[in-house]
Design a protein around this motif. Structure first.
Motif, mmCIF file in Angstrom:
data_model
loop_
_atom_site.group_PDB
_atom_site.id
_atom_site.type_symbol
_atom_site.label_atom_id
_atom_site.label_comp_id
_atom_site.label_asym_id
_atom_site.label_seq_id
_atom_site.Cartn_x
_atom_site.Cartn_y
_atom_site.Cartn_z
ATOM 1 N N HIS A 247 0.849 -1.198 0.000
ATOM 2 C CA HIS A 247 0.000 0.000 0.000
ATOM 3 C C HIS A 247 0.884 1.247 0.000
ATOM 4 O O HIS A 247 2.004 1.230 0.529
ATOM 5 N N THR A 248 0.351 2.319 -0.546
ATOM 6 C CA THR A 248 1.052 3.604 -0.539
ATOM 7 C C THR A 248 0.105 4.695 -0.046
ATOM 8 O O THR A 248 -1.102 4.456 0.107
ATOM 9 N N GLY A 286 3.266 -0.020 -5.061
ATOM 10 C CA GLY A 286 2.758 -0.992 -4.081
ATOM 11 C C GLY A 286 3.083 -2.415 -4.480
ATOM 12 O O GLY A 286 3.466 -3.248 -3.643
ATOM 13 N N LEU A 287 2.974 -2.715 -5.789
ATOM 14 C CA LEU A 287 3.281 -4.069 -6.259
ATOM 15 C C LEU A 287 4.766 -4.372 -6.132
ATOM 16 O O LEU A 287 5.153 -5.477 -5.715
ATOM 17 N N ALA A 288 5.630 -3.394 -6.459
ATOM 18 C CA ALA A 288 7.070 -3.608 -6.362
ATOM 19 C C ALA A 288 7.478 -3.877 -4.913
ATOM 20 O O ALA A 288 8.326 -4.737 -4.635
ATOM 21 N N ALA A 314 -2.202 -0.145 -3.924
ATOM 22 C CA ALA A 314 -1.901 1.241 -4.346
ATOM 23 C C ALA A 314 -2.275 2.213 -3.224
ATOM 24 O O ALA A 314 -2.008 1.952 -2.059
ATOM 25 N N GLN A 315 -2.904 3.333 -3.599
ATOM 26 C CA GLN A 315 -3.306 4.327 -2.614
ATOM 27 C C GLN A 315 -4.800 4.263 -2.324
ATOM 28 O O GLN A 315 -5.362 5.168 -1.714
ATOM 29 N N ALA A 324 -10.170 4.989 -0.219
ATOM 30 C CA ALA A 324 -9.717 6.389 -0.176
ATOM 31 C C ALA A 324 -10.433 7.190 -1.261
ATOM 32 O O ALA A 324 -10.568 6.719 -2.402
ATOM 33 N N ARG A 325 -10.859 8.406 -0.896
ATOM 34 C CA ARG A 325 -11.587 9.259 -1.832
ATOM 35 C C ARG A 325 -10.807 10.507 -2.195
ATOM 36 O O ARG A 325 -11.375 11.496 -2.666
ATOM 37 N N GLY A 326 -9.480 10.491 -1.993
ATOM 38 C CA GLY A 326 -8.664 11.645 -2.308
ATOM 39 C C GLY A 326 -8.736 12.747 -1.278
ATOM 40 O O GLY A 326 -8.305 13.875 -1.532
#
Length: 352
Positions: A247-248, A286-288, A314-315, A324-326
């Motif tokens: 996760h980021t 996130g995948l890396a 991801a984020q 997450a909604r930004g």
């Protein structure tokens, strides 16, 4: 001339004379009859005792005669069959007729025991082979072991062996299987899920900004406490899939090209290849990072039988597992994390 006696005086003399012939209110004749009756009773008792004693003696005499007759027949049989007598003398280790006869009686008693066992299903052929088992059963019985319960336990062990594909499992395996069964029963009613292991920058597990390489301490933790925890949890919950999710936070990486399409396979087969990955967005980052963790865990031979999969959140997923909604675009350490989840494979239900 003397006057005659008065009538009352004559009656008195007669009554006195009558009382002189009484004993305890009985006449002499009645007393004699009573004595004769008592003598008859005593005689009858004496005769009865004598009869009982004679019956006992006659019974003993008959038994002695039967024994003497049996001994006589045995002696005649031995005299007619010299080979049998020589065999008995050899087994009895004596030529004394009394000892030979004693050995013969023991032989007859043994034959009776063998016949009784045969009636219960133990053939003569199998009796000698089962001698050790009979002795063992008698020893267990003396030690207070319930043989019926022991037989039921043996049947249970046989069924457990069949459940383990015919192999004899160790006690640890049996206890482990019982624990899994109980856990599965609880899970079917309460949906017990394995705990999620979370590793975030806020807890001291750092990645370099925009990169996927693991720090020294991070790597050490994965190889020790994290691997130990994964192994225990996987066994406790009977799972075989380990999902590593990177996760980021919502900070953008900037404009740059990605080489993940070309470098992912190399990074999966060689953990040193992670340093060459250049993700272009948070999904790739996130995948890396998940691939970097998978590379370290895959080196542990204890986890070799488990499926370890890298995924990216991801984020998009907050720490409270909502989307997450930004609304938090800044630097949030808790969002930059690795989550490790465990589950059972849909294609396999066997613990490796």
């Amino acid at each position: 001339m003397r006057a005659p006696a008065a009538p009352s005086a004559a009656v008195s003399r007669q009554s006195h004379a009558y009382r002189q012939g009484l004993v305890l209110g009985l006449t002499m004749a009645e007393v004699m009859l009573l004595l004769v009756f008592c003598l008859l009773i005593a005689t009858a008792v004496t005769l009865k005792r004598g009869q009982d004693a004679r019956d006992v003696l006659e019974q003993r005499l008959r038994q002695a005669e039967l024994a003497r007759e049996a001994d006589k027949r045995t002696s005649e049989l031995l005299e007619k069959n010299s080979q049998l007598r020589e065999a008995l003398e050899a087994r009895a280790a004596s030529t004394d007729p009394a000892k030979v006869d004693e050995f013969w009686r023991k032989l007859v008693e043994s034959a009776a025991v063998v016949d009784a066992l045969a009636e219960k299903g133990l053939s003569r052929e199998n009796l000698l082979a089962a001698a050790d088992d009979i002795v063992q059963a008698e020893r267990l019985k003396r030690e207070g072991v319930d043989l019926s319960q022991a037989a039921r336990n043996a049947s249970l062990v046989a069924q457990i062996g069949k459940a383990f594909s015919g192999t004899a499992p160790s006690e640890e395996k049996i206890v482990e299987a019982i624990g899994k069964g109980l856990a599965a029963r609880e899970a079917s009613s309460g949906h017990r899920w394995p705990p999620i292991i979370k590793l975030s920058e806020a807890d001291g597990y750092f990645f370099e900004s925009g990169r996927a390489e693991l720090g020294v301490n991070f790597t050490k933790t994965l190889r020790t406490s994290v691997a130990d925890s994964l192994l225990k949890t996987a066994r406790d919950y009977d799972v075989d899939v380990i999902e590593v999710v990177g996760h980021t936070d919502e900070q953008p990486l900037g404009s740059r090209s990605s080489n993940l399409d070309k470098g992912l396979q190399t990074a999966l087969s060689n953990s040193s290849g992670v340093s060459a990955l250049r993700p272009a967005d948070n999904a790739g980052l996130g995948l890396a990072r998940a691939i970097a963790v998978v590379g370290v865990l895959s080196e542990d031979k204890r986890l070799a039988g488990y499926k370890i999969l890298p995924l990216s959140g991801a984020q998009l997923i907050k720490t409270d597992e909502t989307l997450a909604r930004g609304d938090t675009p800044g630097d949030v350490k808790e969002r930059r994390r690795i989550e490790i989840r465990l589950r059972k494979s849909a294609a396999s239900s066997n613990q490796p």
